[in-house]
Scaffold this active site. Structure first.
Site, short mmCIF file in Angstrom:
data_model
loop_
_atom_site.label_atom_id
_atom_site.label_comp_id
_atom_site.label_asym_id
_atom_site.label_seq_id
_atom_site.Cartn_x
_atom_site.Cartn_y
_atom_site.Cartn_z
N MET A 208 45.91 -29.61 57.10
CA MET A 208 45.51 -30.99 56.86
C MET A 208 44.52 -31.13 55.73
O MET A 208 44.59 -32.05 54.92
CB MET A 208 44.90 -31.61 58.13
CG MET A 208 45.88 -32.42 58.94
SD MET A 208 45.07 -33.69 59.95
CE MET A 208 43.80 -32.78 60.78
N ASP B 48 36.40 -23.31 52.27
CA ASP B 48 37.13 -22.61 53.32
C ASP B 48 36.57 -21.20 53.39
O ASP B 48 35.90 -20.74 52.46
CB ASP B 48 38.62 -22.58 52.99
CG ASP B 48 39.51 -22.50 54.23
OD1 ASP B 48 40.18 -23.48 54.55
OD2 ASP B 48 39.53 -21.42 54.87
N ASN C 7 36.40 -31.72 57.66
CA ASN C 7 37.73 -31.45 58.20
C ASN C 7 37.82 -30.13 58.95
O ASN C 7 38.62 -29.99 59.87
CB ASN C 7 38.73 -31.45 57.04
CG ASN C 7 40.10 -30.95 57.45
OD1 ASN C 7 40.87 -31.66 58.08
ND2 ASN C 7 40.41 -29.70 57.12
N TYR D 263 37.03 -27.67 73.00
CA TYR D 263 37.63 -28.51 71.95
C TYR D 263 37.34 -29.98 72.21
O TYR D 263 36.84 -30.70 71.34
CB TYR D 263 39.14 -28.27 71.88
CG TYR D 263 39.80 -29.00 70.73
CD1 TYR D 263 39.63 -28.55 69.42
CD2 TYR D 263 40.56 -30.15 70.94
CE1 TYR D 263 40.21 -29.23 68.36
CE2 TYR D 263 41.15 -30.82 69.89
CZ TYR D 263 40.98 -30.36 68.60
OH TYR D 263 41.55 -31.04 67.55
N LYS E 264 34.87 -32.51 70.00
CA LYS E 264 35.47 -33.65 69.32
C LYS E 264 34.88 -34.98 69.80
O LYS E 264 34.78 -35.95 69.03
CB LYS E 264 37.00 -33.63 69.47
CG LYS E 264 37.66 -32.47 68.73
CD LYS E 264 37.32 -32.47 67.24
CE LYS E 264 38.05 -31.40 66.45
NZ LYS E 264 37.74 -31.44 65.01
N THR F 250 51.07 -29.24 61.17
CA THR F 250 50.43 -28.26 60.30
C THR F 250 51.07 -26.88 60.56
O THR F 250 51.72 -26.69 61.60
CB THR F 250 48.92 -28.18 60.58
OG1 THR F 250 48.74 -27.80 61.96
CG2 THR F 250 48.25 -29.52 60.33
#
Length: 244
Positions: free
Chosen positions: A18, A37, A87, A150, A154, A185
């Site tokens: 993404m 990254d 991201n 997770y 979030k 993805t």
């Protein structure tokens, strides 16, 4: 005129998936983009593919010094930062009893602490630019329950978005969150998960998973002046899953 003409953007986790889709869209719309990254090989190759308006900086998003370096490199190459897309993130699918403290701390550091550090690190640069917009990529699981770790992180991204939006509005910095559902993805559509994803897609009201570009279109809107009166808000792109 391109929708991001004159903008300088940092996009974390953008060597692939993404984040790469967001970076490609931003470049097409006139932005200068700093890709970050941990995957140095893929990051450098992708930046070269995008051309002179992109550079790559290796970054551990949970490290404050790395954030300072990214912002410094962005300013050195292109000028003050206008846009940040938080991201980068990881998933974890373990039960509570199988999740170690080390597992939990790792996902909190990468999914939650990184967003705090990113926001903190770009404020000064955005003040120099005179304005800014921050897009935090949360998840459908920032709105409804899912896997421990997770889901928790979030939801936290959703919370820091609102807190930061209130604090930074007087500085002309907007902060919003994006909540994707299942996106096609490479990680999601690899062979060992393909059948499960296809089965799950039948539960989505629109009957399919999203393409990364469909999320990028929303991120682009929030990065542009078209969303100039939106801050502290949640933008959902989930094919109708949260409408149930």
């Amino acid at each position: 005129m391109a929708r991001l003409e004159g903008k300088v953007a940092i996009i974390t986790g953008s060597a692939q998936g993404m984040g790469a889709a967001h970076a490609k869209k931003f470049i097409e719309e006139g932005a200068k983009v700093v890709l970050t990254d941990l995957n140095e090989e893929k990051g450098n190759a992708f930046a070269a593919e995008l051309g002179e308006n992109a550079i790559f900086v290796k970054q551990n998003v949970a490290n404050e010094e790395d954030w300072k370096n990214v912002v410094a490199k962005a300013e050195e190459a292109f000028g003050p930062v206008n846009v940040l897309v938080n991201n980068a993130g990881i998933t974890m699918a373990k039960s509570i009893t199988d999740t170690s403290v080390e597992d939990y701390r790792k996902i909190v550091e990468i999914n939650q602490v990184s967003v705090f550090l990113g926001i903190k690190s770009v404020v000064s640069s955005m003040e120099k630019a005179g304005q800014g917009t921050i897009v935090n990529i949360s998840s459908l699981n920032g709105l409804v329950g899912g896997a421990v770790g997770y889901t928790d992180t979030k939801f936290a991204v959703r919370g820091i978005t609102k807190a930061a939006a209130l604090e930074l509005a007087p500085k002309n910095i907007r902060v919003n969150s994006v909540h994707p559902g299942v996106i096609a993805t490479p990680m999601v559509v690899q062979e060992d998960t393909k059948a499960a994803v296809e089965a799950f897609s039948k539960m989505i009201p629109m009957g399919r998973v999203a393409e990364p570009e469909e999320v990028s279109n929303l991120v682009l809107y929030l990065a542009s002046e078209e969303s100039s009166y939106s801050t502290g808000s949640e933008f959902i792109v989930d094919g109708g899953m949260s409408a149930r």
